[in-house]
Design a protein around this motif. Structure first.
Motif, PDB file in Angstrom:
ATOM      1  N   GLY A 141     -19.761  52.847  24.158  1.00 44.70           N
ATOM      2  CA  GLY A 141     -19.613  54.269  23.677  1.00 44.70           C
ATOM      3  C   GLY A 141     -20.916  54.538  23.105  1.00 44.70           C
ATOM      4  N   SER A 142     -21.031  55.416  21.970  1.00 45.53           N
ATOM      5  CA  SER A 142     -22.413  55.645  21.482  1.00 45.53           C
ATOM      6  C   SER A 142     -22.064  56.218  20.223  1.00 45.53           C
ATOM      7  N   VAL A 143     -23.133  56.434  19.260  1.00 44.30           N
ATOM      8  CA  VAL A 143     -22.867  57.063  17.838  1.00 44.30           C
ATOM      9  C   VAL A 143     -22.747  58.441  18.392  1.00 44.30           C
ATOM     10  N   ALA A 144     -23.037  59.040  19.566  1.00 43.12           N
ATOM     11  CA  ALA A 144     -23.001  60.455  20.123  1.00 43.12           C
ATOM     12  C   ALA A 144     -21.436  60.579  20.097  1.00 43.12           C
ATOM     13  N   GLY A 145     -20.419  59.653  20.120  1.00 43.94           N
ATOM     14  CA  GLY A 145     -19.117  59.970  20.171  1.00 43.94           C
ATOM     15  C   GLY A 145     -18.490  60.148  18.786  1.00 43.94           C
ATOM     16  N   PRO A 148     -21.937  64.656  15.945  1.00 42.85           N
ATOM     17  CA  PRO A 148     -22.696  65.831  16.615  1.00 42.85           C
ATOM     18  C   PRO A 148     -24.055  65.930  16.648  1.00 42.85           C
ATOM     19  N   TYR A 149     -24.740  66.387  17.593  1.00 45.42           N
ATOM     20  CA  TYR A 149     -26.068  66.939  17.512  1.00 45.42           C
ATOM     21  C   TYR A 149     -26.414  67.888  18.583  1.00 45.42           C
ATOM     22  N   PRO A 150     -27.308  68.863  18.373  1.00 52.22           N
ATOM     23  CA  PRO A 150     -27.518  70.005  19.347  1.00 52.22           C
ATOM     24  C   PRO A 150     -27.827  69.389  20.467  1.00 52.22           C
ATOM     25  N   VAL A 154     -21.034  67.685  25.900  1.00 48.41           N
ATOM     26  CA  VAL A 154     -20.323  67.014  26.794  1.00 48.41           C
ATOM     27  C   VAL A 154     -20.613  65.556  26.770  1.00 48.41           C
ATOM     28  N   TYR A 155     -21.835  65.160  26.569  1.00 44.98           N
ATOM     29  CA  TYR A 155     -22.043  63.641  26.482  1.00 44.98           C
ATOM     30  C   TYR A 155     -21.180  63.113  25.357  1.00 44.98           C
ATOM     31  N   GLY A 156     -21.441  63.498  24.095  1.00 46.39           N
ATOM     32  CA  GLY A 156     -20.886  63.101  22.950  1.00 46.39           C
ATOM     33  C   GLY A 156     -19.514  63.291  22.923  1.00 46.39           C
ATOM     34  N   PRO A 185     -24.046  52.180  20.296  1.00 45.92           N
ATOM     35  CA  PRO A 185     -25.340  52.294  19.676  1.00 45.92           C
ATOM     36  C   PRO A 185     -25.771  53.518  19.503  1.00 45.92           C
ATOM     37  N   GLY A 186     -26.885  53.511  18.569  1.00 40.87           N
ATOM     38  CA  GLY A 186     -27.579  54.576  18.604  1.00 40.87           C
ATOM     39  C   GLY A 186     -28.675  54.517  19.405  1.00 40.87           C
ATOM     40  N   MET A 187     -30.191  55.287  18.966  1.00 38.95           N
ATOM     41  CA  MET A 187     -31.274  55.264  19.730  1.00 38.95           C
ATOM     42  C   MET A 187     -31.670  53.894  20.500  1.00 38.95           C
ATOM     43  N   GLU A 191     -33.673  53.406  30.645  1.00 36.00           N
ATOM     44  CA  GLU A 191     -33.979  54.439  31.503  1.00 36.00           C
ATOM     45  C   GLU A 191     -33.131  55.542  31.178  1.00 36.00           C
ATOM     46  N   PHE A 192     -32.386  55.492  30.174  1.00 36.48           N
ATOM     47  CA  PHE A 192     -31.295  56.602  29.514  1.00 36.48           C
ATOM     48  C   PHE A 192     -32.237  57.881  29.298  1.00 36.48           C
ATOM     49  N   SER A 193     -33.013  58.006  28.819  1.00 37.09           N
ATOM     50  CA  SER A 193     -33.829  59.345  28.547  1.00 37.09           C
ATOM     51  C   SER A 193     -34.613  59.900  29.769  1.00 37.09           C
ATOM     52  N   VAL A 195     -33.363  59.437  32.618  1.00 35.80           N
ATOM     53  CA  VAL A 195     -32.259  59.942  33.393  1.00 35.80           C
ATOM     54  C   VAL A 195     -31.814  61.348  32.789  1.00 35.80           C
ATOM     55  N   ARG A 196     -31.591  61.294  31.465  1.00 33.18           N
ATOM     56  CA  ARG A 196     -31.360  62.632  30.850  1.00 33.18           C
ATOM     57  C   ARG A 196     -32.239  63.974  31.195  1.00 33.18           C
ATOM     58  N   PHE A 197     -33.461  63.380  31.257  1.00 35.70           N
ATOM     59  CA  PHE A 197     -34.485  64.538  31.329  1.00 35.70           C
ATOM     60  C   PHE A 197     -35.011  64.293  32.988  1.00 35.70           C
ATOM     61  N   GLN A 244     -34.532  53.141  11.631  1.00 36.76           N
ATOM     62  CA  GLN A 244     -35.543  54.352  11.473  1.00 36.76           C
ATOM     63  C   GLN A 244     -34.530  55.404  12.068  1.00 36.76           C
ATOM     64  N   GLN A 245     -33.096  55.239  12.455  1.00 37.70           N
ATOM     65  CA  GLN A 245     -32.459  56.289  12.532  1.00 37.70           C
ATOM     66  C   GLN A 245     -31.261  56.648  11.629  1.00 37.70           C
ATOM     67  N   ALA A 246     -30.864  57.802  10.953  1.00 41.88           N
ATOM     68  CA  ALA A 246     -29.738  57.968  10.143  1.00 41.88           C
ATOM     69  C   ALA A 246     -28.910  59.248  10.524  1.00 41.88           C
TER      70      ALA A 246
HETATM   71  C1  8X3 Z   1     -27.251  57.834  23.545  1.00 40.31           C
HETATM   72  C2  8X3 Z   1     -27.947  58.095  22.160  1.00 40.31           C
HETATM   73  O1  8X3 Z   1     -28.219  59.948  20.568  1.00 40.31           O
HETATM   74  O2  8X3 Z   1     -29.203  59.930  22.497  1.00 40.31           O
HETATM   75  O3  8X3 Z   1     -25.837  57.614  23.400  1.00 40.31           O
HETATM   76  O4  8X3 Z   1     -26.857  60.471  22.140  1.00 40.31           O
HETATM   77  S1  8X3 Z   1     -27.994  59.689  21.739  1.00 40.31           S
END
Ligand code: 8X3
Ligand code: NDP
Length: 256
Positions: A141-145, A148-150, A154-156, A185-187, A191-193, A195-197, A244-246
């Protein structure tokens, strides 16, 4: 090299990069035989060449292809058919646009991969686990689940699906020896980013600037821990972040 997973068979989706590749390697080094699944055959072959062709079984698979998944799982060589650990890791985020501007195609791809793909592989593997009364489904899963963040829209939401599906699996599996765990996981730098970008390396690198993010190995370590616990212990969920993430405070839009 530990050997406490010797004799166990693991199927890892999305094993061509990031967490999946690290999970394949970590589980393999702990003694498991690993079926490494993903779309990029060259990377699966390279993994098998690196870790041993007798330890890694490459499986070219697009988790969105229901027929392909069902066929591939049914056609596993008999020595690898009794999957003990399924790591449902294949997934992606596409874009960071607000909902009103986001691409519907991107949304479809995320839902098809992160939700439909994950349940398709689970549904193909689970009956065997229940019949053997052993097995472990680990869903990434992800912390994005949970937060919420801007632009997370749909990813979250797909990752909230992963969390709830995992907990609901626990309900259905009660009375069997089959375990289910969500790893959130959080950040993390993979290759996640990229792919995202859509391959924009500079934009992807910016995400991790000035931060020591989680590594793929950190996440694989959490997976290894959960699957290595005694058979009577079920870890429902693990949420992990870089130090370093909260969290943000509530966002308030004030009229001026
Ligand atoms: C990946 C972490 O914070 O970019 O699931 O959504 S985040
Ligand atoms: P990567 O982009 O490095 O790896 C993603 C993997 O998913 C690749 O191996 C890719 O393989 C595979 N994949 C994507 N689409 C498909 C598909 N249709 N069929 C099969 N495999 C597919 O990213 P991560 O390792 O970071 O991501 C892994 C998981 O972790 C994802 O579910 C992601 O949402 C989640 N996550 C990531 C975080 C992060 O910050 N990095 C944090 C929290 C969760 P291929 O392209 O070869 O098919």
């Amino acid at each position: 090299m530990h050997t406490h997973l010797a004799g166990r068979i693991a199927l890892v989706t999305g094993a061509t990069a990031g967490f999946g590749e690290a999970c394949a390697e970590t589980l393999c080094r702990a003694g498991a035989q690993v079926i490494a699944a993903g779309r990029r055959k060259d990377r699966l072959d390279a993994l098998a060449a690196r870790l041993g062709k007798d330890r890694i079984h490459p499986l070219v698979l697009d988790v969105r292809d229901r027929g392909g998944v069902e066929k591939a799982v049914a056609a596993l060589p008999p020595a690898l058919a009794a999957v003990d650990v399924l790591v449902n890791n294949a997934g992606l985020a596409l874009g960071l646009e607000p909902a009103q501007r986001a691409s519907l195609d991107d949304w479809d791809t995320m839902i098809a991969t992160n939700c439909r793909g994950l349940v398709t592989v689970t549904r193909a593997v689970l009956p065997g686990m229940v019949a053997r009364n052993r097995g472990h489904v680990v869903n990434i899963g992800s912390v994005a689940g949970s937060y919420p963040y801007p632009g997370g829209n749909v990813y979250g939401a797909t990752k909230a699906f992963v969390r709830q599906f995992t907990l609901n699996l626990r309900s259905d599996l009660l009375g069997t020896g089959v375990r289910a765990t969500a790893i959130e996981p959080g950040m993390a730098e993979t290759e996640f980013s990229l792919v995202r970008f859509a391959g924009d390396a500079a934009k992807a690198a910016k995400v991790y600037e000035g931060v020591k993010p989680l590594s793929a190995a950190d996440v694989a370590e959490a997976v290894l821990w959960a699957v290595s616990l005694p058979a009577h212990v079920n870890v429902n969920a693990i949420e992990l972040m870089p130090v370093q993430q909260a969290f943000s405070p509530f966002a308030i839009h004030r009229k001026t």
